[in-house]
Design an enzyme around this catalytic site. Structure first.
Site: not given
Ligand code: NAD
Ligand code: DAU
Length: 370
Positions: A150-152, A175, A179
């Site tokens: 992630t970019d975080e 989190y 990562k």
């Molecule tokens: P998600 O939470 O939707 O899915 C995570 C999956 O991992 C689920 O299916 C869960 O059951 C499985 N999991 C959790 N713990 C586990 C364990 N101990 N063993 C096996 N499986 C397990 O997450 P996502 O949004 O699909 O993100 C996937 C990956 O991409 C993550 O590594 C996250 O850090 C990264 N990522 C997400 C975003 C985003 O915006 N969602 C952006 C950048 C990177």
């Molecule tokens: O940048 C990549 C990341 O993006 C991933 O690594 C994470 O897995 C993914 O969850 C996401 O993280 P964020 O914290 O940016 O996503 P989230 O959807 O939780 O929140 C997006 C923005 O919106 C953040 O600034 C917080 C705000 N927010 C979020 C929720 C859930 C609100 O204002 N209200 C809300 O109820």
């Protein structure tokens, strides 16, 4: 010896490398991005192998997302419920399926949950990645460990500048710290043990199958039901939004042709303040699913106390990926968000299932309680 691809040779070698991925382990394939990635890859003409999807099925994992794939492509898709922290089970899966490559998505992924209960993030994101790396390094003829990050990890930007692959790590939440730690382990296994790895650091994804705890699906579903739309702080935090299929394409390009040992940033070139994201969702719903009295959905917006340690702004410089691997996002935010709102409106059964306790009971009954 690790093979190093130059950008010039990358495209040509990409297909040769892809041909080698015969038994690809995808971890976390029942989550949001993993599901989209498996669907994307099984439709690619340049992927001929089979996918073994290893997922623990936490609250965020839904095997029903891939039920049709399991039925229609039984030889090419296998689901295996397991925990990435269970080293013995991972070893057994590698032997049983002859795993030659890994795309590692499995993680605890929600920042708010990491603030409330960080422990699971340390276990899955750090210890789980370590266990997988240990098995990969012992495997013979192993081709690639791709780590989805992630970019975080880079922390927060001020009002200008972009994250590049050279930006120092400054994670601000449990989190992102977990990562960041996993990224360091992956890099170290390349440097120390010569494990062929690639790492991608991506910005915020949105699209089908995202669990409704994250901003966009939460807002769509709450607005649809006339519930309050909680916007943290002043609503002016900025995220760089990327449609999930574009992320899948970038990962596949990196797996095929990225230089081993390298990190690639992935972004949407779509910086938007949270309040504008929420307003856009509301305006789309006004048109696509108006309330009977035509009340605007924006009336539901409520400013609530800020998330602790809330990063102000993320924005990605993905020129390395664009120049070396010719990738750029296909979807713009206006087209991607419209598709996403449509998907949630058309899939109310999926939504009802993942929100219900009945669904968790079904998982326990079918796959055993963990
Ligand atoms: P998600 O939470 O939707 O899915 C995570 C999956 O991992 C689920 O299916 C869960 O059951 C499985 N999991 C959790 N713990 C586990 C364990 N101990 N063993 C096996 N499986 C397990 O997450 P996502 O949004 O699909 O993100 C996937 C990956 O991409 C993550 O590594 C996250 O850090 C990264 N990522 C997400 C975003 C985003 O915006 N969602 C952006 C950048 C990177
Ligand atoms: O940048 C990549 C990341 O993006 C991933 O690594 C994470 O897995 C993914 O969850 C996401 O993280 P964020 O914290 O940016 O996503 P989230 O959807 O939780 O929140 C997006 C923005 O919106 C953040 O600034 C917080 C705000 N927010 C979020 C929720 C859930 C609100 O204002 N209200 C809300 O109820």
């Amino acid at each position: 010896m690790i093979r190093s691809l130059t950008p010039q040779s990358a495209a040509a070698d990409g297909n040769a490398l892809a041909a080698g991925f015969n038994n690809l382990l995808v971890t976390g394939g029942c989550g949001f991005i993993g599901t989209n990635f498996i669907r994307y890859l099984l439709n690619r003409p340049d992927f001929k192998g089979r996918i073994i999807n290893l997922d623990k099925l936490t609250y965020a994992g839904n095997p029903e997302n891939l039920r049709d794939v399991e039925l229609n492509l039984p030889g090419r898709y296998i689901f295996h419920r397991a925990d990435v922290c269970d080293g013995e089970e991972i070893d057994a899966i590698f032997s049983r399926y002859g795993i030659d490559s890994v795309c590692h998505f499995a993680a605890e992924s929600h920042v708010d949950r990491s603030i409330r209960r960080p422990e699971g993030f340390i276990q899955t994101n750090i210890v789980g990645t370590f266990r997988l790396l240990e098995t990969c390094r012992a495997a013979e003829n192993f081709l690639l460990f791709h780590h989805v990050s992630t970019d975080e990890v880079y922390g927060s930007l001020g009002s200008d500048g972009l994250f590049t692959e050279k930006t120092a790590y400054r994670p601000n939440s449990p989190y992102s710290a977990s990562k960041a730690s996993s990224d360091h382990l992956v890099r170290a296994y390349h440097k120390t043990f010569g494990l062929p790895v690639t790492i991608s650091n991506c910005s915020n994804n949105y699209g089908p199958y995202q669990f409704p705890e994250k901003l966009i699906p939460l807002m769509i579903l709450n607005a649809r039901e006339g519930k309050p739309l909680p916007v943290y702080g002043d609503g002016r935090n900025v995220r760089d939004w990327l449609y999930v299929e574009d992320h899948c394409e970038a990962i596949w390009n990196i797996m095929k042709s990225g230089r081993r040992g390298e990190t690639y940033n992935i972004g949407g070139h779509a910086e938007i303040e949270n309040i504008d994201v929420v307003n856009t969702v509301c305006d789309l719903l006004d048109r696509m699913a108006p309330f009977p009295d035509n009340n605007p959905h924006r009336k539901l917006i409520r400013y609530v106390p800020d998330r602790p340690g809330h990063d102000r702004r993320y924005a990605i410089d993905f020129s390395k990926l664009r120049e070396e691997l010719k990738w750029a996002p296909r979807e713009s935010f206006p087209t991607g968000i419209r598709k996403t709102v449509s998907w949630y409106l058309d899939n109310s059964e999926w939504v009802a299932r993942v929100r219900s306790g009945e669904y968790q009971a079904w998982i326990d009954e079918n796959y055993g309680r963990r």
